[in-house]
Design an enzyme around this catalytic site. Structure first.
Site, PDB file in Angstrom:
ATOM      1  N   ASP A 185      49.625 -87.481  71.155  1.00 33.90           N
ATOM      2  CA  ASP A 185      49.168 -86.120  71.480  1.00 33.90           C
ATOM      3  C   ASP A 185      49.265 -85.863  72.980  1.00 33.90           C
ATOM      4  O   ASP A 185      49.650 -84.777  73.420  1.00 33.90           O
ATOM      5  CB  ASP A 185      47.715 -85.916  71.025  1.00 33.90           C
ATOM      6  CG  ASP A 185      47.613 -85.874  69.499  1.00 33.90           C
ATOM      7  OD1 ASP A 185      48.663 -85.906  68.833  1.00 33.90           O
ATOM      8  OD2 ASP A 185      46.474 -85.818  68.982  1.00 33.90           O
ATOM      9  N   ASN A 237      53.512 -93.085  68.637  1.00 34.65           N
ATOM     10  CA  ASN A 237      52.346 -93.063  67.751  1.00 34.65           C
ATOM     11  C   ASN A 237      52.058 -94.441  67.161  1.00 34.65           C
ATOM     12  O   ASN A 237      50.916 -94.884  67.102  1.00 34.65           O
ATOM     13  CB  ASN A 237      52.565 -92.070  66.602  1.00 34.65           C
ATOM     14  CG  ASN A 237      52.303 -90.635  67.044  1.00 34.65           C
ATOM     15  OD1 ASN A 237      51.536 -90.396  67.972  1.00 34.65           O
ATOM     16  ND2 ASN A 237      52.937 -89.689  66.385  1.00 34.65           N
ATOM     17  N   ASP A 292      63.788 -81.589  70.648  1.00 34.01           N
ATOM     18  CA  ASP A 292      63.078 -82.591  69.882  1.00 34.01           C
ATOM     19  C   ASP A 292      62.913 -83.828  70.765  1.00 34.01           C
ATOM     20  O   ASP A 292      63.875 -84.276  71.399  1.00 34.01           O
ATOM     21  CB  ASP A 292      63.925 -82.920  68.647  1.00 34.01           C
ATOM     22  CG  ASP A 292      63.170 -83.753  67.639  1.00 34.01           C
ATOM     23  OD1 ASP A 292      62.593 -83.159  66.721  1.00 34.01           O
ATOM     24  OD2 ASP A 292      63.162 -84.984  67.770  1.00 34.01           O
ATOM     25  N   GLU A 330      57.073 -82.976  66.882  1.00 32.16           N
ATOM     26  CA  GLU A 330      57.557 -83.143  68.256  1.00 32.16           C
ATOM     27  C   GLU A 330      58.719 -82.208  68.559  1.00 32.16           C
ATOM     28  O   GLU A 330      59.508 -82.428  69.459  1.00 32.16           O
ATOM     29  CB  GLU A 330      57.953 -84.599  68.512  1.00 32.16           C
ATOM     30  CG  GLU A 330      59.088 -85.124  67.677  1.00 32.16           C
ATOM     31  CD  GLU A 330      58.634 -85.675  66.319  1.00 32.16           C
ATOM     32  OE1 GLU A 330      59.349 -86.530  65.794  1.00 32.16           O
ATOM     33  OE2 GLU A 330      57.589 -85.255  65.780  1.00 32.16           O
TER      34      GLU A 330
END
Length: 202
Positions: A85, A76, A68, A111
């Site tokens: 992204d 973001n 992770d 993620e």
């Protein structure tokens, strides 16, 4: 002369073959994450049993490495989703570069990534996981005109030592990932029974 018959057969078969090929590629595409090009969770649902039965038949281990990206949300929030992204795409490439071609790299969701290390027990997989962790820490992610440093947390569990069923081993890898996050992130934790027995479920 068989040729006219053969040609007629091929003419009739062509649409069927094309339809089959189309179905296959559609099925393939539904098993691939469009953004990273990695296999997706649906692929896993379809092939989990096959992976276990291959291990059983050949009497080899398999390790699931759940990873992770740490503190992904701020990327973001600060730079926007396109930047997020881009980071995930770069991470996908990085993960593939650090495993063998026979290993499976899967975008599990958001993620979160899963690597299936075939014919590898947890001990050997720890080295692979550590190598990946170090590679991510060292990597400079390009975001717009700037570069970011990110880290990952990872948990791993293996078949057959930790569990006999695919989803059980996956659950234990996930529990270990959670422990890595709780323990301060940017680290790899190998599953051990205490992680599970704290819930009294083991």
């Amino acid at each position: 002369n068989l040729r006219p018959m053969l040609e007629a057969y091929l003419r009739e078969a062509a649409p069927v073959l094309q339809a089959k090929r189309l179905m296959n590629s559609l099925r393939e595409s539904s098993l691939v994450d469009a953004m990273t090009g990695l296999k997706n969770r649906r692929f896993l649902e379809e092939y989990a049993e096959t992976l276990i039965s291959q291990c059983k038949r050949r009497n080899v281990p398999m390790t699931l490495l759940m990873m992770d990206l740490d503190y992904f949300k701020p990327v973001n929030d600060t730079y926007g989703h396109d930047a997020g992204d881009q980071v995930l795409r770069e991470l996908a490439v990085l993960l593939q570069e650090n495993v063998r071609e026979s290993d499976l790299v899967i975008r599990y969701g958001g993620e979160e990534f899963l690597i299936v290390l075939l014919e590898t027990d947890a001990e050997s997989s720890l080295q692979v996981a550590e190598k990946i962790r170090a590679a991510v820490e060292k990597h400079k992610f390009k975001v717009g005109g700037t570069t970011l440093s990110k880290t990952i947390s990872a948990g791993l569990a293996d078949y057959p030592n930790d569990g006999q069923a695919f989803w059980q081993v996956l659950k234990f890898a996930d529990v270990s990932l959670y422990a890595a996050k709780e323990g301060g992130r940017n680290q790899v934790i190998r599953f051990h029974k205490e992680l599970w027995s704290e819930d009294g479920d083991y």
